[in-house]
Design a protein around this motif. Sequence first.
Motif, PDB file in Angstrom:
ATOM      1  N   ALA A  74     -57.807 -12.036 -55.261  1.00 44.25           N
ATOM      2  CA  ALA A  74     -57.363 -11.384 -56.617  1.00 44.25           C
ATOM      3  C   ALA A  74     -55.663 -10.970 -56.681  1.00 44.25           C
ATOM      4  O   ALA A  74     -55.110 -10.842 -55.756  1.00 44.25           O
ATOM      5  CB  ALA A  74     -57.891 -10.073 -56.571  1.00 44.25           C
ATOM      6  N   VAL A  75     -55.331 -11.011 -57.977  1.00 45.32           N
ATOM      7  CA  VAL A  75     -54.062 -10.450 -58.373  1.00 45.32           C
ATOM      8  C   VAL A  75     -53.962  -9.022 -58.570  1.00 45.32           C
ATOM      9  O   VAL A  75     -54.502  -8.632 -59.702  1.00 45.32           O
ATOM     10  CB  VAL A  75     -53.480 -11.250 -59.647  1.00 45.32           C
ATOM     11  N   LEU A  76     -53.580  -8.258 -57.707  1.00 48.79           N
ATOM     12  CA  LEU A  76     -53.531  -6.883 -57.680  1.00 48.79           C
ATOM     13  C   LEU A  76     -52.225  -6.437 -58.296  1.00 48.79           C
ATOM     14  O   LEU A  76     -51.220  -7.144 -57.923  1.00 48.79           O
ATOM     15  CB  LEU A  76     -53.919  -6.106 -56.546  1.00 48.79           C
ATOM     16  N   HIS A  77     -52.010  -5.229 -58.779  1.00 45.08           N
ATOM     17  CA  HIS A  77     -50.669  -4.840 -59.178  1.00 45.08           C
ATOM     18  C   HIS A  77     -50.560  -3.134 -58.451  1.00 45.08           C
ATOM     19  O   HIS A  77     -51.657  -2.539 -58.609  1.00 45.08           O
ATOM     20  CB  HIS A  77     -50.249  -4.629 -60.805  1.00 45.08           C
ATOM     21  N   HIS A  78     -49.571  -2.859 -58.382  1.00 49.19           N
ATOM     22  CA  HIS A  78     -49.276  -1.530 -57.559  1.00 49.19           C
ATOM     23  C   HIS A  78     -48.058  -1.139 -58.117  1.00 49.19           C
ATOM     24  O   HIS A  78     -46.795  -1.572 -58.298  1.00 49.19           O
ATOM     25  CB  HIS A  78     -49.257  -1.590 -56.139  1.00 49.19           C
ATOM     26  N   VAL A  79     -47.987   0.556 -58.584  1.00 48.25           N
ATOM     27  CA  VAL A  79     -47.174   1.495 -58.977  1.00 48.25           C
ATOM     28  C   VAL A  79     -47.066   2.739 -58.612  1.00 48.25           C
ATOM     29  O   VAL A  79     -48.274   3.273 -58.388  1.00 48.25           O
ATOM     30  CB  VAL A  79     -46.635   1.155 -60.648  1.00 48.25           C
ATOM     31  N   ARG A  80     -45.985   3.389 -58.292  1.00 41.44           N
ATOM     32  CA  ARG A  80     -45.931   4.509 -57.967  1.00 41.44           C
ATOM     33  C   ARG A  80     -45.385   5.165 -59.059  1.00 41.44           C
ATOM     34  O   ARG A  80     -44.319   4.846 -59.827  1.00 41.44           O
ATOM     35  CB  ARG A  80     -45.100   4.945 -56.719  1.00 41.44           C
ATOM     36  N   VAL A  81     -46.022   6.486 -59.800  1.00 41.56           N
ATOM     37  CA  VAL A  81     -45.398   7.045 -60.819  1.00 41.56           C
ATOM     38  C   VAL A  81     -45.153   8.669 -60.631  1.00 41.56           C
ATOM     39  O   VAL A  81     -45.743   9.165 -59.922  1.00 41.56           O
ATOM     40  CB  VAL A  81     -46.583   7.107 -62.059  1.00 41.56           C
ATOM     41  N   GLY A  82     -43.885   8.875 -61.135  1.00 40.85           N
ATOM     42  CA  GLY A  82     -43.498  10.256 -60.998  1.00 40.85           C
ATOM     43  C   GLY A  82     -43.100  10.955 -62.367  1.00 40.85           C
ATOM     44  O   GLY A  82     -43.608  10.483 -63.471  1.00 40.85           O
ATOM     45  N   PRO A  83     -42.713  12.157 -62.172  1.00 41.12           N
ATOM     46  CA  PRO A  83     -42.584  13.161 -63.259  1.00 41.12           C
ATOM     47  C   PRO A  83     -41.650  12.399 -64.494  1.00 41.12           C
ATOM     48  O   PRO A  83     -40.659  11.821 -64.416  1.00 41.12           O
ATOM     49  CB  PRO A  83     -41.661  14.357 -62.790  1.00 41.12           C
ATOM     50  N   GLY A  84     -42.336  12.426 -65.519  1.00 40.19           N
ATOM     51  CA  GLY A  84     -41.644  11.608 -66.873  1.00 40.19           C
ATOM     52  C   GLY A  84     -42.014  10.411 -67.001  1.00 40.19           C
ATOM     53  O   GLY A  84     -41.803   9.549 -68.085  1.00 40.19           O
ATOM     54  N   ASP A  85     -42.988   9.706 -66.139  1.00 36.56           N
ATOM     55  CA  ASP A  85     -43.303   8.342 -66.197  1.00 36.56           C
ATOM     56  C   ASP A  85     -44.507   8.154 -67.292  1.00 36.56           C
ATOM     57  O   ASP A  85     -45.492   8.940 -67.071  1.00 36.56           O
ATOM     58  CB  ASP A  85     -43.440   7.723 -64.993  1.00 36.56           C
ATOM     59  N   LEU A  86     -44.593   6.888 -67.939  1.00 35.38           N
ATOM     60  CA  LEU A  86     -45.671   6.607 -68.750  1.00 35.38           C
ATOM     61  C   LEU A  86     -46.209   5.317 -68.079  1.00 35.38           C
ATOM     62  O   LEU A  86     -45.505   4.429 -68.230  1.00 35.38           O
ATOM     63  CB  LEU A  86     -45.465   6.624 -70.364  1.00 35.38           C
TER      64      LEU A  86
END
Length: 317
Positions: free
Chosen positions: A210-222
């Motif tokens: 499977a093709v997974l995506h990953h991201v870390r979000v912080g204050p101010g991120d949409l």
Amino acid sequence: MTAMEPLGEGLEARPVARAAASDIGALRRAVARRSGPLLCSGLLDTWPARSAWNPAALAEHHGARQVTALLDLPDTGVLFPRDQRHYERKLSFAEFIGRMESAGPSAPCYLAYQRAHEIFDPADCDFASLLPPDRYPTDTRVWIGSAGTRSMLHSDLKDNFFCQLWGEKSVTLLSWRNSRAAYPFPDNLVNSQVDIAAPDMGRFPRLRDAVLHHVRVGPGDLLYIPRGWWHDIRAHTPSVSVNHWFGRPIGLPQYLALLGILGPAYWKATARDFIAHGLLRREEPTRFFFSPPSTGKRLYDALRSGDFSRGNDPSAS
């Protein structure tokens, strides 16, 4: 993140595409095409909610309000060991903020799925400037919790703007077209049996391809999450988030197509719940995180009302 990121058990994830905070056009194109998730870093920095919705300010201005929160949640497993009502407690908002800031990751607490306008000023979040008007109902929810809170891998019916106002979370995503690799529960096509943090590759071998995506979000991120995309969200710190569902929901034909390829175990579970929770109207257990109706109950509702998403569309209730 510019390279594949290891997730454990041999899984790797691609980075999520990014756009500049000033590039609203890129966000709108991503929504129009549903081409995949998109992170807009710093897009929310001018929103009043960025300063008004931090824990100290929330406790000061809304502390006397009574809320129902989930306390002492499990930190492992996909399902709640007990019905969700076992974890619900009524307390003041100020008391909850204190619990949130002191809770350890082994017993997280969450004030979640709360409609924003029921507590806060919805004008603090300027979604209208991001989206052209459309004819479908929208819904905005607030998520306030300690480190260690988890929204396990699941799929939403509508497009989603996930907005991080305070603290940090990580999000792992899988496209709708790879839904077989999400291994939905036989009785619930929008919740996955997979714990992305500790996947059992023997039980769930399709994950390897499977093709997974990953991201870390912080204050101010949409983070834009297209409708149907599976997503797993985990808090690294105490956190305040808000999400906004919008647009046309996934409908009955798409879910019937998915049900068709998943096989007999899913058909049997759907038929069972169609009878038990549709025809006989038996109450359904709530051991998922904010349990949606079972697939069988939703099919029953669709045949009666023509709307497969009626019981799982946040904007409809």
